[in-house]
Design an enzyme around this catalytic site. Structure first.
Site, PDB file in Angstrom:
ATOM      1  N   LYS A  77     -49.303 -25.069  27.587  1.00 21.74           N
ATOM      2  CA  LYS A  77     -47.848 -24.948  27.740  1.00 21.74           C
ATOM      3  C   LYS A  77     -47.557 -23.558  28.304  1.00 21.74           C
ATOM      4  O   LYS A  77     -48.201 -22.576  27.889  1.00 21.74           O
ATOM      5  CB  LYS A  77     -47.175 -25.138  26.368  1.00 21.74           C
ATOM      6  N   SER A 152     -39.463 -29.557  23.351  1.00 22.89           N
ATOM      7  CA  SER A 152     -39.548 -28.746  24.543  1.00 22.89           C
ATOM      8  C   SER A 152     -40.898 -28.824  25.266  1.00 22.89           C
ATOM      9  O   SER A 152     -40.972 -28.481  26.442  1.00 22.89           O
ATOM     10  CB  SER A 152     -39.297 -27.286  24.187  1.00 22.89           C
ATOM     11  N   SER A 176     -40.749 -29.759  18.743  1.00 25.83           N
ATOM     12  CA  SER A 176     -41.120 -29.677  20.161  1.00 25.83           C
ATOM     13  C   SER A 176     -42.528 -30.146  20.501  1.00 25.83           C
ATOM     14  O   SER A 176     -42.882 -30.215  21.678  1.00 25.83           O
ATOM     15  CB  SER A 176     -40.949 -28.241  20.664  1.00 25.83           C
TER      16      SER A 176
END
Lengths: 485, 96
Positions: A77, A152, A176
């Protein structure tokens, strides 16, 4: 097909020299080049350094070394700092930021032999539940590219579901990892607060943020978590406790396991979603687990509590972006105040500014007691309720999300509706508990997630329960159409 | 529970955020909705409980000795700065 194999299977092929890490890395890079344009799951591709890392892994394998992640490709990420590689956090603010050091998670997975293919798209500064707040545009859900992958960590989830890598890292502040894992049909794991180092992970809400994993099975998560977890002196909230052997715990029988069913998770749940959970419970009951009804009376306060605590911490954490030391700076500032205001006003997107302002408001003079202090009390009550529940059950099971993936654009103009996506996931963050989501079926042809929440440091028990479920079901083996080959 | 434009302007100033004319009405309405939503807390009875200080029972922030542990990396760090001169960050004149 190499991309449909699990990490354990790939490691076996690598160890037996039936495939090299360079071949494996080329295979996944080719998939990314071919499939990522339709998904927007990655914002940076690091092909050259990936091939170099793969060659180094092959040399280690050639020298007789063996380790579960040695030579296995992965995606980070873009919230994790990667030395010498742009780390954007999905924001214009950091569009030009080249991290000067590695996050501990990055460093650990690298030394375990993992091969980074690139960096995953995400909601800006991890603030969002749909990956629509990214400066680099929305990520598309491989199960239906008109829909969101969740957020997210939407890029990590979509990439794992589309088999662009065997696993990806993520972060979970209010859901998330678990919410996008549910919406894309993969297995997502959020460890206990403090289990994995937050050093080099760009901060959103420091008392809630925790790094975790997206993979395609609980067994794969166990291998990755093993490499990520452990004490780090560079993170002042890292917990100094030994890391158990997660993989060894997977095989325990479930006879006698006490599963809590949270009253608050099932009230008003859509019947088709409730039926999927009931089907999963049948699997557990036939394995000898027993279900117990439990209630967390303060849980309904979790979403408003979160939307005070998280923005408050965000407003403080994001004050570091000042247009002076790194990140975006506005053109021709007329004075220092103008530099601060316009650099931040232009560098941050709409949702980030909304959360900074919410946090500034709840922390401001005259409102602190009514909002922030009250929220921290409610948070303690929620944590106490969970602790009481775990006196009578070993883990709690429920849905990860109320609904499957929604269309891109459907909720962007209504922050409250967007925030309510996290209604089932936020509790675990407020209480610092480990939790995970695993695929358990479909509503309207779209994947839904089963959520498991355990007491602090019950990672082994969660992975064990998830693994036994995955031995009896094959939801986690399903591939979204168009991504099979 | 709703916020006025003046209140939102004050919050934006405290947060050091420039907000454009077009953005302002959106923030007035969405921040009002959020404040109304979290206002449920001010009415909730959470009883006589100490506010949470750490998510893990009995844990506190660990301190370390105040000693230098890193080497001098200023050139590497300042490579990310918008404007640098002689190893210093450059900002608009602060003192007239």
């Amino acid at each position: 097909m190499l991309h449909n194999l699990f990490i354990g299977e790939l490691a076996d092929l690598l160890a037996r020299r039936q495939v090299s890490s360079v071949e494996l890395t080329r295979h996944f890079l080719e998939r990314i080049v071919r499939l990522n344009p339709g998904l927007n799951a990655l914002v940076t591709l690091t092909g050259d350094s990936a091939l170099a890392a793969a060659a180094a892994a092959d040399a280690r394998i050639g020298a007789g070394e063996s380790a579960p992640l040695l030579g296995i490709p992965l995606i980070h990420k873009d919230i994790f700092c990667t030395d010498g590689v742009r780390t954007s956090c999905g924001s214009r603010m950091l569009d030009n930021f080249v991290a000067p050091y590695d996050a501990t998670v990055v460093e650990r997975l690298r030394s375990a032999g993992g091969v980074m293919l690139g960096k995953a798209n995400m909601d800006e500064f991890a603030m969002g539940s749909s990956n629509e707040t990214s400066y680099y545009g929305p990520v598309r859900n491989p199960w239906d590219t008109t829909r969101v992958p969740g957020g997210s960590s939407g890029g990590s989830a979509a990439a794992t579901a589309a088999r662009l890598a065997p696993f990806a890292t993520g972060t979970d502040t209010g859901g998330s990892i678990r919410q996008p894992a549910a919406l894309t049909g993969v297995t997502g794991f959020k460890p206990t607060y403090g289990r994995v180092s937050r050093y080099g992970m760009i901060a959103f809400a420091s008392s809630l943020d925790q790094a975790g994993v997206f993979a395609r099975s609980a067994a794969d998560v166990a291998l990755v978590l093993q490499a990520m977890a452990g004490f780090d002196p560079k993170d002042s909230t890292s917990v100094n406790q030994p890391v158990p052997d997660y993989h060894a715990a997977l095989q325990h029988p479930l006879a006698g396991l006490r599963i809590g069913l949270l009253k608050e998770f099932f009230e008003g749940l859509e019947p088709r979603a409730a039926a999927l959970i009931e089907d999963a419970l049948k699997v557990y009951r036939s394995a000898g687990a027993v279900t117990v009804d439990v209630s967390l009376p303060s849980l309904p306060l979790s979403v408003p509590t979160y939307y005070v605590v998280a923005p408050a911490e965000c407003s403080s954490n994001l004050s570091r972006f000042d247009g002076v030391r790194f990140g975006y700076r506005c053109e021709a500032p007329k004075d220092l105040l103008d530099l601060y205001k316009r650099s931040r006003g232009e560098g941050f997107g709409a949702e980030v500014k909304r959360r900074i302002m919410t946090g500034t408001y709840v922390l401001s003079a005259g409102y602190f007691d009514a909002y922030y202090l009250k929220a921290q009390k409610a948070r303690q009550r929620i944590a106490d309720d969970f602790r009481t529940a775990f006196d009578s059950v070993d883990l709690v099971i429920g849905p990860t999300t109320p609904t499957p993936a929604f269309p891109i654009g459907a909720k962007v103009d209504d922050p409250i509706t967007m925030y309510l996506n996290d209604i089932y996931t936020i509790g675990a963050n407020l209480a610092g508990l480990p939790a995970m989501s695993l695929p358990c079926g479909y509503v309207d042809g779209l994947p839904m997630g089963l959520q498991l929440i355990g007491p602090h440091f019950a990672e082994s028990a969660l992975l064990n329960a998830a693994h036994r479920y995955q031995l009896e079901t094959d939801w986690h083996r399903h591939v979204p159409r168009g991504y099979e080959s | 529970m709703s916020l006025t434009r003046q209140e939102v302007e004050k919050i934006a100033h405290l947060a050091r955020l420039s907000i454009t004319e077009q953005e302002m009405p959106v923030y007035v309405s969405s921040l009002s909705a959020i404040v109304a939503f979290v206002d449920e807390l001010s009415r909730a009875d959470v009883g006589d409980v100490a506010p949470m200080a750490h998510p893990l029972v009995g844990q506190t922030q660990r301190l370390r000795p105040d000693v230098v542990t890193d080497s001098d990396c200023h050139e590497k760090y300042q490579a990310n700065a918008p404007q640098v001169q002689a190893g210093l960050y450059v900002v608009p004149r602060v003192i007239e």
